[in-house]
Design a protein around this motif. Structure first.
Motif, PDB file in Angstrom:
ATOM      1  N   PRO A  87       0.969  -0.617  -0.107  1.00  0.00           N
ATOM      2  CA  PRO A  87       0.240   0.099  -0.021  1.00  0.00           C
ATOM      3  C   PRO A  87       1.250   1.571  -0.224  1.00  0.00           C
ATOM      4  O   PRO A  87       2.072   1.465   0.746  1.00  0.00           O
ATOM      5  CB  PRO A  87      -0.666   0.221   1.276  1.00  0.00           C
ATOM      6  CG  PRO A  87       0.122  -1.322   2.313  1.00  0.00           C
ATOM      7  CD  PRO A  87       1.156  -2.090   0.936  1.00  0.00           C
TER       8      PRO A  87
ATOM      9  N   ASP B 180      -3.717   4.927  -0.008  1.00  0.00           N
ATOM     10  CA  ASP B 180      -4.560   3.521  -0.298  1.00  0.00           C
ATOM     11  C   ASP B 180      -5.269   3.134   0.963  1.00  0.00           C
ATOM     12  O   ASP B 180      -5.176   4.075   2.655  1.00  0.00           O
ATOM     13  CB  ASP B 180      -3.738   2.381  -0.448  1.00  0.00           C
ATOM     14  CG  ASP B 180      -2.894   2.686  -1.853  1.00  0.00           C
ATOM     15  OD1 ASP B 180      -3.574   3.004  -3.192  1.00  0.00           O
ATOM     16  OD2 ASP B 180      -1.957   2.378  -1.812  1.00  0.00           O
TER      17      ASP B 180
ATOM     18  N   TRP C  99      -6.434   0.063   1.920  1.00  0.00           N
ATOM     19  CA  TRP C  99      -6.363  -1.469   1.995  1.00  0.00           C
ATOM     20  C   TRP C  99      -7.099  -1.495   3.257  1.00  0.00           C
ATOM     21  O   TRP C  99      -6.887  -1.390   4.257  1.00  0.00           O
ATOM     22  CB  TRP C  99      -4.851  -2.155   2.120  1.00  0.00           C
ATOM     23  CG  TRP C  99      -4.714  -1.499   0.949  1.00  0.00           C
ATOM     24  CD1 TRP C  99      -4.643  -0.302  -0.851  1.00  0.00           C
ATOM     25  CD2 TRP C  99      -3.215  -2.527  -0.062  1.00  0.00           C
ATOM     26  NE1 TRP C  99      -3.996  -0.791  -1.703  1.00  0.00           N
ATOM     27  CE2 TRP C  99      -3.309  -1.987  -1.366  1.00  0.00           C
ATOM     28  CE3 TRP C  99      -2.412  -3.178  -0.002  1.00  0.00           C
ATOM     29  CZ2 TRP C  99      -2.303  -1.851  -2.541  1.00  0.00           C
ATOM     30  CZ3 TRP C  99      -1.299  -3.997  -0.688  1.00  0.00           C
ATOM     31  CH2 TRP C  99      -1.457  -2.888  -1.914  1.00  0.00           C
TER      32      TRP C  99
ATOM     33  N   MET D 214      -7.887  -6.760   0.360  1.00  0.00           N
ATOM     34  CA  MET D 214      -6.424  -6.785   0.272  1.00  0.00           C
ATOM     35  C   MET D 214      -6.739  -8.708  -0.021  1.00  0.00           C
ATOM     36  O   MET D 214      -5.718  -9.088   1.661  1.00  0.00           O
ATOM     37  CB  MET D 214      -5.443  -6.314  -0.169  1.00  0.00           C
ATOM     38  CG  MET D 214      -4.361  -6.790  -0.665  1.00  0.00           C
ATOM     39  SD  MET D 214      -4.397  -7.152  -2.888  1.00  0.00           S
ATOM     40  CE  MET D 214      -4.272  -5.127  -3.587  1.00  0.00           C
TER      41      MET D 214
END
Length: 246
Positions: free
Chosen positions: A104, A108, A110, A218
């Motif tokens: 990341p 981001d 995530w 993710m």
């Protein structure tokens, strides 16, 4: 020297190109056969499974294979485990050629998930429309969260066909940033689910998500099998040449 490449990735194809006509290494590529119209590498290629550890070990012995490169998908954990066990049994050196995982960056959002079931659970509080960029084999896991609208992108249709409320896009990367931004806008995507496959072919979706402030669930890679790894085809070639003496 006879070498076997367990393929199906862009890295495997890149290594195959380097080995075409090599004076010291006689390589073949094996594809699992899960994709209906695979991109064939420029080397002799077999398609289909080996029949587990026993079958692969027998194949190595019967064909005089002296080195194996596992260049399968980072999430093809079963074949990688089989390759590790079979190579130990057959006394054949093994190398993993895999792309580096994504990490990341600034901006981001995530959300890590250890497996696909955890990724599905993470969607419950993350908006109405989820973009599944996970391939076709694990889409059924998301039947556990049926109250979402799903955008599913894969090379081949999922089997069994999803009963979820969904739109299916059959496509193969590489994908562009402009194309991914347009896709997110058109389908009003609230969250993306991705495997941490790494590489550049599908990386544009992560930049698109960053620009739109969209969270990405993710799924983390499976644990390795203690096998040495390299991250590019030239490094794998050097390893093979060191074994072959050429």
């Amino acid at each position: 020297m006879k070498a076997l490449i367990l393929g199906g990735t862009t890295e495997a194809t890149a290594l195959a190109r380097l080995l075409v006509g090599h004076p010291a290494i006689d390589a073949t590529v094996s594809l699992a056969g899960r994709t209906k119209q695979p991109v064939l590498p420029p080397l002799p290629t077999r398609i289909g499974g080996f029949g587990g550890v026993d079958g692969l070990a027998e194949h190595l012995a019967a064909n005089g294979i002296q080195a194996v490169v596992d260049a399968t998908h980072p999430f093809a954990d079963q074949i990688s485990a089989n390759a590790a066990a079979a190579c130990v049994r057959a006394g054949v050196p093994l190398l993993v050629l895999t792309r580096k995982p994504w990490t990341p960056g600034v901006g981001d959002r995530w959300i890590g998930a250890p497996d696909m079931a955890a990724a599905a659970e993470a969607l419950r509080s993350l908006g109405d429309t989820a973009f599944l960029t996970i391939g076709r084999q694990e889409v059924a896991v998301f039947e556990a969260v049926p109250d979402k609208t799903y955008l599913i992108r894969a090379v081949d249709p999922p089997e069994p066909a999803p009963t979820l409320r969904h739109t299916l896009i059959l496509d193969r990367g590489p994908f562009t940033l402009d194309g991914e931004l347009a896709l997110l806008e058109e389908h009003r995507v609230d969250v993306i689910v991705s495997k941490n496959s790494g590489g550049t072919a599908t990386e544009a979706k992560l930049e698109a998500a960053r620009r739109r402030g969209i969270p990405v669930v993710m799924v983390e890679r499976p644990r390795g099998n203690g096998v040495p790894e390299v991250h590019d085809a030239p490094a794998a070639l050097r390893w093979l040449e060191a074994i072959s003496g050429g």
